[in-house]
Design a protein around this motif. Structure first.
Motif, PDB file in Angstrom:
ATOM      1  N   PRO A 171       0.831  -1.287  -0.077  1.00 12.73           N
ATOM      2  CA  PRO A 171      -0.146   0.123   0.173  1.00 12.73           C
ATOM      3  C   PRO A 171       0.847   1.293  -0.092  1.00 12.73           C
ATOM      4  CG  PRO A 171      -0.937  -1.573   1.454  1.00 12.73           C
ATOM      5  CD  PRO A 171       0.598  -2.213   1.082  1.00 12.73           C
ATOM      6  N   LYS A 172       2.081   1.149   0.695  1.00 10.06           N
ATOM      7  CA  LYS A 172       2.810   2.579   0.757  1.00 10.06           C
ATOM      8  C   LYS A 172       3.301   2.625  -0.720  1.00 10.06           C
ATOM      9  CE  LYS A 172       4.400   1.307   5.427  1.00 10.06           C
ATOM     10  NZ  LYS A 172       5.847   1.014   6.227  1.00 10.06           N
ATOM     11  N   TRP A 173       3.870   1.702  -1.284  1.00 11.52           N
ATOM     12  CA  TRP A 173       4.142   2.065  -2.778  1.00 11.52           C
ATOM     13  C   TRP A 173       3.099   2.340  -3.753  1.00 11.52           C
ATOM     14  CZ3 TRP A 173       9.473   1.289  -4.158  1.00 11.52           C
ATOM     15  CH2 TRP A 173      10.244   0.720  -3.325  1.00 11.52           C
ATOM     16  N   ALA A 174       2.120   1.896  -3.649  1.00 10.58           N
ATOM     17  CA  ALA A 174       0.666   2.037  -4.414  1.00 10.58           C
ATOM     18  C   ALA A 174       0.559   3.750  -4.273  1.00 10.58           C
ATOM     19  CB  ALA A 174      -0.345   1.227  -3.934  1.00 10.58           C
ATOM     20  N   SER A 175       0.383   4.006  -2.964  1.00 13.60           N
ATOM     21  CA  SER A 175       0.146   5.566  -2.633  1.00 13.60           C
ATOM     22  C   SER A 175       0.803   6.495  -3.304  1.00 13.60           C
ATOM     23  CB  SER A 175       0.175   5.707  -1.137  1.00 13.60           C
ATOM     24  OG  SER A 175       1.317   5.596  -0.843  1.00 13.60           O
ATOM     25  N   ALA A 176       2.249   5.982  -3.734  1.00 13.19           N
ATOM     26  CA  ALA A 176       3.036   6.754  -4.353  1.00 13.19           C
ATOM     27  C   ALA A 176       3.030   6.831  -6.001  1.00 13.19           C
ATOM     28  CB  ALA A 176       4.544   6.871  -4.105  1.00 13.19           C
ATOM     29  N   MET A 177       2.128   5.918  -6.320  1.00 12.14           N
ATOM     30  CA  MET A 177       2.188   5.653  -7.758  1.00 12.14           C
ATOM     31  C   MET A 177       0.938   6.211  -8.447  1.00 12.14           C
ATOM     32  SD  MET A 177       3.159   1.573  -7.909  1.00 12.14           S
ATOM     33  CE  MET A 177       4.723   1.018  -7.391  1.00 12.14           C
ATOM     34  N   GLN A 178       1.204   6.419  -9.683  1.00 11.45           N
ATOM     35  CA  GLN A 178      -0.057   7.006 -10.497  1.00 11.45           C
ATOM     36  C   GLN A 178      -1.282   6.159 -10.618  1.00 11.45           C
ATOM     37  OE1 GLN A 178      -0.319  10.060 -12.014  1.00 11.45           O
ATOM     38  NE2 GLN A 178       1.815  10.373 -11.384  1.00 11.45           N
ATOM     39  N   PRO A 179      -2.569   6.599 -10.854  1.00  9.72           N
ATOM     40  CA  PRO A 179      -3.745   5.674 -10.556  1.00  9.72           C
ATOM     41  C   PRO A 179      -3.641   4.571 -11.520  1.00  9.72           C
ATOM     42  CG  PRO A 179      -4.215   8.105 -10.222  1.00  9.72           C
ATOM     43  CD  PRO A 179      -3.058   7.851 -10.713  1.00  9.72           C
TER      44      PRO A 179
END
Length: 198
Positions: free
Chosen positions: A190-198
């Motif tokens: 989730p930490k990685w996902a929060s920094a990525m483009q949708p």
């Protein structure tokens, strides 16, 4: 065209000055090309003693390392030469590290490479170099060394130094399955996902 005469002539030059760079380089090349391993070892031992003090001897040691690798396929000895260059001439660290990684892959010298990275990190004053060493160590532990528990310990500080780095995420993904630590992976993604483009 006459290797024996050339060797004899260059040896006379070195008798006058053992640190003569041209003579040392010439003899290194001649001994390697004619397969005279013992004589090559003697010249390289001398170059090793002066490496870090005399730039010419560093060049001779480099040439010796390349000769051990190409001519004699002695990856251990070539690795040792590059290790000396890495330790005594920091300005040539990048080239030495590339050579050490190549030799580790050829000769399976993964543990020795890991030791080199540890020492490199200990001596380095720069954050970027220590970060590079930490990444290399983690890759070794997650890859050819199969030291997954050590890799797991190295990953948190690596994540702090290289937040949102795709390479670090891939290392997480390599380490989790063999250790069956899915909870940690569930926390990290989730930490990685929060920094990525949708």
């Amino acid at each position: 065209l006459d290797s024996l005469s050339a060797i004899s002539a260059w040896r006379e030059v070195r008798q006058l000055d053992a640190r003569d760079v041209e003579a040392t380089l010439a003899l290194t090349e001649l001994y390697a090309s004619t397969g005279r391993r013992e004589e090559l070892d003697e010249v390289i031992d001398y170059a090793e003693r002066w490496c870090g003090v005399d730039e010419g001897m560093r060049r001779a040691l480099t040439q010796g390392a390349l000769s051990y690798e190409a001519r004699f396929e002695d990856y251990h000895e070539a690795f040792r030469c590059w290790s000396v260059i890495l330790e005594r001439t920091p300005q040539h660290a990048s080239r030495a590290l590339i050579a050490l990684e190549r030799l580790a892959a050829k000769g399976g010298l993964w543990s020795q490479l890991d030791e080199r990275w540890v020492k490199y990190a200990e001596r380095s004053d720069r954050v970027t170099e220590r970060s590079r060493a930490l990444l290399a160590q983690t890759q070794l532990c997650a890859g050819p060394l199969h030291h997954w528990h050590i890799a797991l310990e190295l990953l948190p500080p690596l994540e702090e130094r290289r937040p949102y780095c795709q390479l670090v995420l891939s290392l997480d993904a390599e380490v989790m399955p063999p250790l069956v630590t899915w909870g940690r992976l569930a926390d990290v993604l989730p930490k990685w996902a929060s920094a990525m483009q949708p």
